[in-house]
Design a protein around this motif. Structure first.
Motif, PDB file in Angstrom:
ATOM      1  N   VAL A 447       0.789  -1.300   0.026  1.00 46.19           N
ATOM      2  CA  VAL A 447      -0.047   0.055  -0.058  1.00 46.19           C
ATOM      3  C   VAL A 447       0.879   1.231  -0.015  1.00 46.19           C
ATOM      4  O   VAL A 447       1.728   1.281   1.114  1.00 46.19           O
ATOM      5  CB  VAL A 447      -0.993  -0.069   1.175  1.00 46.19           C
ATOM      6  N   LEU A 448       0.753   2.250  -1.028  1.00 47.56           N
ATOM      7  CA  LEU A 448       1.551   3.445  -1.353  1.00 47.56           C
ATOM      8  C   LEU A 448       0.773   4.535  -0.549  1.00 47.56           C
ATOM      9  O   LEU A 448      -0.481   4.437  -0.582  1.00 47.56           O
ATOM     10  CB  LEU A 448       1.693   3.648  -2.533  1.00 47.56           C
ATOM     11  N   GLN A 449       1.690   5.596  -0.092  1.00 41.08           N
ATOM     12  CA  GLN A 449       0.978   6.738   0.574  1.00 41.08           C
ATOM     13  C   GLN A 449       0.421   7.402  -0.514  1.00 41.08           C
ATOM     14  O   GLN A 449       1.189   7.859  -1.503  1.00 41.08           O
ATOM     15  CB  GLN A 449       2.095   7.513   1.225  1.00 41.08           C
ATOM     16  N   GLN A 450      -0.896   8.082  -0.143  1.00 35.16           N
ATOM     17  CA  GLN A 450      -1.197   9.200  -1.139  1.00 35.16           C
ATOM     18  C   GLN A 450      -0.383  10.251  -1.301  1.00 35.16           C
ATOM     19  O   GLN A 450       0.084  10.889  -0.410  1.00 35.16           O
ATOM     20  CB  GLN A 450      -2.630   9.534  -0.515  1.00 35.16           C
ATOM     21  N   GLU A 456       2.530   8.171  -7.542  1.00 32.53           N
ATOM     22  CA  GLU A 456       2.261   8.726  -8.502  1.00 32.53           C
ATOM     23  C   GLU A 456       3.074   8.391  -9.717  1.00 32.53           C
ATOM     24  O   GLU A 456       2.270   8.283 -10.804  1.00 32.53           O
ATOM     25  CB  GLU A 456       2.865  10.559  -8.493  1.00 32.53           C
ATOM     26  N   ILE A 457       4.203   7.475  -9.569  1.00 29.52           N
ATOM     27  CA  ILE A 457       4.644   6.836 -10.649  1.00 29.52           C
ATOM     28  C   ILE A 457       3.783   5.552 -11.014  1.00 29.52           C
ATOM     29  O   ILE A 457       3.557   5.359 -12.370  1.00 29.52           O
ATOM     30  CB  ILE A 457       5.925   6.288 -10.303  1.00 29.52           C
ATOM     31  N   ALA A 489       7.301   5.366   2.014  1.00 27.82           N
ATOM     32  CA  ALA A 489       5.976   5.652   1.461  1.00 27.82           C
ATOM     33  C   ALA A 489       4.975   4.264   1.037  1.00 27.82           C
ATOM     34  O   ALA A 489       3.991   4.572   0.606  1.00 27.82           O
ATOM     35  CB  ALA A 489       6.169   6.196   0.220  1.00 27.82           C
ATOM     36  N   GLY A 490       5.912   2.973   1.034  1.00 26.52           N
ATOM     37  CA  GLY A 490       4.942   1.925   0.918  1.00 26.52           C
ATOM     38  C   GLY A 490       5.484   0.890   2.010  1.00 26.52           C
ATOM     39  O   GLY A 490       6.400   0.625   2.388  1.00 26.52           O
ATOM     40  N   LEU A 497       5.788  -4.611   7.207  1.00 23.67           N
ATOM     41  CA  LEU A 497       6.823  -4.498   6.567  1.00 23.67           C
ATOM     42  C   LEU A 497       7.016  -3.316   5.529  1.00 23.67           C
ATOM     43  O   LEU A 497       6.263  -3.304   4.560  1.00 23.67           O
ATOM     44  CB  LEU A 497       6.885  -6.008   5.567  1.00 23.67           C
ATOM     45  N   PRO A 498       8.186  -2.848   5.667  1.00 21.56           N
ATOM     46  CA  PRO A 498       8.651  -1.537   4.910  1.00 21.56           C
ATOM     47  C   PRO A 498       8.704  -2.164   3.162  1.00 21.56           C
ATOM     48  O   PRO A 498       9.615  -2.964   3.303  1.00 21.56           O
ATOM     49  CB  PRO A 498       9.691  -0.967   5.268  1.00 21.56           C
ATOM     50  N   GLU A 499       8.142  -1.531   2.396  1.00 21.25           N
ATOM     51  CA  GLU A 499       8.235  -1.987   0.834  1.00 21.25           C
ATOM     52  C   GLU A 499       8.900  -0.990   0.120  1.00 21.25           C
ATOM     53  O   GLU A 499       9.519  -1.308  -0.841  1.00 21.25           O
ATOM     54  CB  GLU A 499       7.000  -2.200   0.499  1.00 21.25           C
TER      55      GLU A 499
END
Length: 543
Positions: A447-450, A456-457, A489-490, A497-499
């Motif tokens: 899950v990516l931060q807004q 955005e990519i 950010a993910g 778990l940091p992605e």
């Protein structure tokens, strides 16, 4: 019922059977058929997961968590069909399965033998999960005549008889060498190779002849006569200007038409090759060039980073530029001055995945250089971990920051991942356990931060990418690292778990725990690589 195309090789290895299978699959796809491509490897490793990249090149990882042969990467890049664990099998896996059954008593006291038990198991693999498939292409690793490949050759001989000759053909890839001193192409190696294959019960229907010079009609006719095939079935395969020109080249030589003829298919539509023509147009007409440095451990063998190399190339296609990759051995960076001299000419820096401590200080130094000089940086798997350790050491006041992968440390910014959730439930691992197949493998969601750069990519907030690693950034250090401007950010859906990491104040600084290169294709470049090369293009205009 699926039709089978068995692909064997003779004379020497490394003739390009994998590229041939991928290209033929792409051509059949272009005619509207569904395809699946499989690799049967005779070596005794269960999979290539524990093999050195110098032995076998990269390990390609599938969505369902299989560590497979790098040829499966070619299959996916050319056809766009996601590979499965069932698309790659080795002698080791076959024998492991048979011995497990024997120990359980599944054979009811029978003597377990190569024929029928091993050959039956190979056939079961070749026929597994083929619902809705028009053509299944099975590539046999190694060369005809190898002792270890004999059970596979026998298995496909039996399978051809079982499904009917109208539903299975054999394509044999051979070498027609050019002897410069004599000024001649020599057909004898091909004749001997076909004779060997025929002696094992398989008469090839099509010969794909690798050669450095044009194959004259007279030589084609000679090969056809001695090898008992149609002259039209002797297909010359000259070296191509790009691997992505191979489908077009094989089509011009009539490979796909001859395959359809061998199956008695006369009503196939003409292929739509527009996307391959578009790829070649971009390759042949670049509008610029960028230099990307890959600071790695296995740079002595580029096949160790095959998917990465192709993904960078695809990023160039997306931006209509040529990407010049400079392979830099991280172990050779002895001091900051040496490192700067190598990195200053670059338009972007990438630190790829890898295992072990060797070269780690050079990788960390490369991260520092990119951060301080505002050079676009991309860290993948271990590369992301090195970015976190660099931030901890040089910005967060944790000079002892390291990873437990390199040994005991008082500041384990990166540590062994001991448990994680999958669809099958909680997975657990212990230090000192088996190495093969015990990593976090396959596709996992993130899950990516807004509003983050990486969201955005991608153009979305929920993604799925393929993983292959045992170590993760220690969540207890995230707050300290974010104080340095490094944003996580993910994260995994459970937030444990940091992605991904990034630096908003940098021109382009992204690290990911997964391997995005595994999903990039020439006609569909991965968005991270397209964006990374776009940043390199911008950087090239500043230097």
């Amino acid at each position: 019922m699926a039709r089978y195309i068995f692909i064997t090789g003779g004379v020497v290895s490394s003739l390009g059977k994998g590229l041939m299978a991928a290209s033929l699959g792409a051509l059949l796809q272009a005619r509207g058929y569904s395809v699946r491509i499989r690799k049967l490897d005779p070596y005794l490793n269960v999979d290539p997961g524990t093999m050195s990249p110098y032995q076998h090149g990269e390990v390609y990882v599938t969505d369902d968590g299989a560590e497979t042969d790098l040829d499966l990467g070619h299959y996916e890049r050319f056809t766009g069909v996601p590979s499965l664990q069932s698309d790659n099998v080795t002698s080791g896996r076959i024998y492991q399965s048979i011995i497990t059954k024997e120990r359980r008593g599944d054979y009811l006291g029978a003597t377990v033998q190569v024929i029928p038990h091993v050959t039956d198991a190979i056939q079961e693999f070749a026929q597994d999960q083929l619902d809705g498939i028009d053509f299944v292409l099975c590539e046999i690793g190694g060369t005809v005549g190898d002792i270890e490949s004999l059970p596979f050759i026998e298995a496909i001989r039996q399978l051809r008889n079982e499904v009917g000759r109208e539903n299975a053909i054999s394509v044999h890839v051979t070498l027609v060498p050019y002897i410069a001193a004599a000024g001649e192409l020599k057909t004898k190696p091909t004749q001997h190779s076909v004779r060997e294959l025929t002696s094992l019960g398989i008469q090839p229907d099509i010969l794909l002849c690798r050669c450095e010079h044009d194959l004259p009609d007279g030589e084609r006719a000679k090969i056809a006569q001695f090898c008992n095939v149609r002259k039209e079935a002797v297909i010359p395969a000259l070296d191509a200007s790009s691997i992505y020109n191979v489908p077009l080249q094989y089509h011009e030589q009539g490979l796909d038409a001859e395959v359809l003829h061998a199956f008695g298919i006369a009503d196939a539509p003409e292929p739509d090759l527009a996307r391959w023509h578009d790829v070649m147009e971009r390759i042949e007409n670049p509008e610029g060039e960028v230099i990307v440095g890959v600071v790695g451990k296995y740079v002595g063998l580029q096949d160790a980073y095959k998917s990465l190399q192709e993904a960078l190339f695809h990023g160039g296609l997306a931006n209509r530029v040529k990407v010049q990759v400079r392979w830099l051995d991280a172990e050779l960076f002895e001091d900051d001055r040496d490192l700067a001299a190598k990195l200053e000419p670059l338009h972007a820096i990438l630190v790829p995945g890898g295992f072990g401590e060797r070269g780690s200080e050079g990788k960390i130094g490369s991260v520092k250089f990119a951060r301080e000089r505002d050079v676009p940086f991309f860290g993948i798997c271990l590369g992301m971990q090195m970015a976190c350790i660099e931030a901890a050491r040089n910005m967060a006041g944790i000079p002892a920051a390291s990873t437990t992968e390199f040994g005991e440390t008082s500041e384990p910014v990166v540590g062994l991942i001991t448990e994680w959730m999958t669809e099958e439930g909680l997975q657990k691992r212990e230090a000192g356990g088996d190495l093969g197949g015990t990593m976090r493998l396959g596709a996992y969601d993130a899950v990516l931060q807004q509003g983050s750069r990486i969201s955005e990519i991608y153009g979305e907030r929920e993604i799925s990418e393929r993983h292959r690693h045992r170590y993760e950034v220690n969540k207890s250090y995230v707050e300290s690292l974010e104080d340095t401007g490094l944003i996580f950010a993910g994260m995994s859906p459970d937030g444990e778990l940091p992605e991904t990491v990034e630096r908003p104040d940098h021109s382009w600084f992204v690290g990911v725990q997964y391997h995005p290169e595994l999903k990039s294709k020439p006609f569909d470049p991965h968005p991270l690589f397209a964006s990374f090369i776009a940043a390199a293009v911008k950087q090239s205009r500043l230097v």
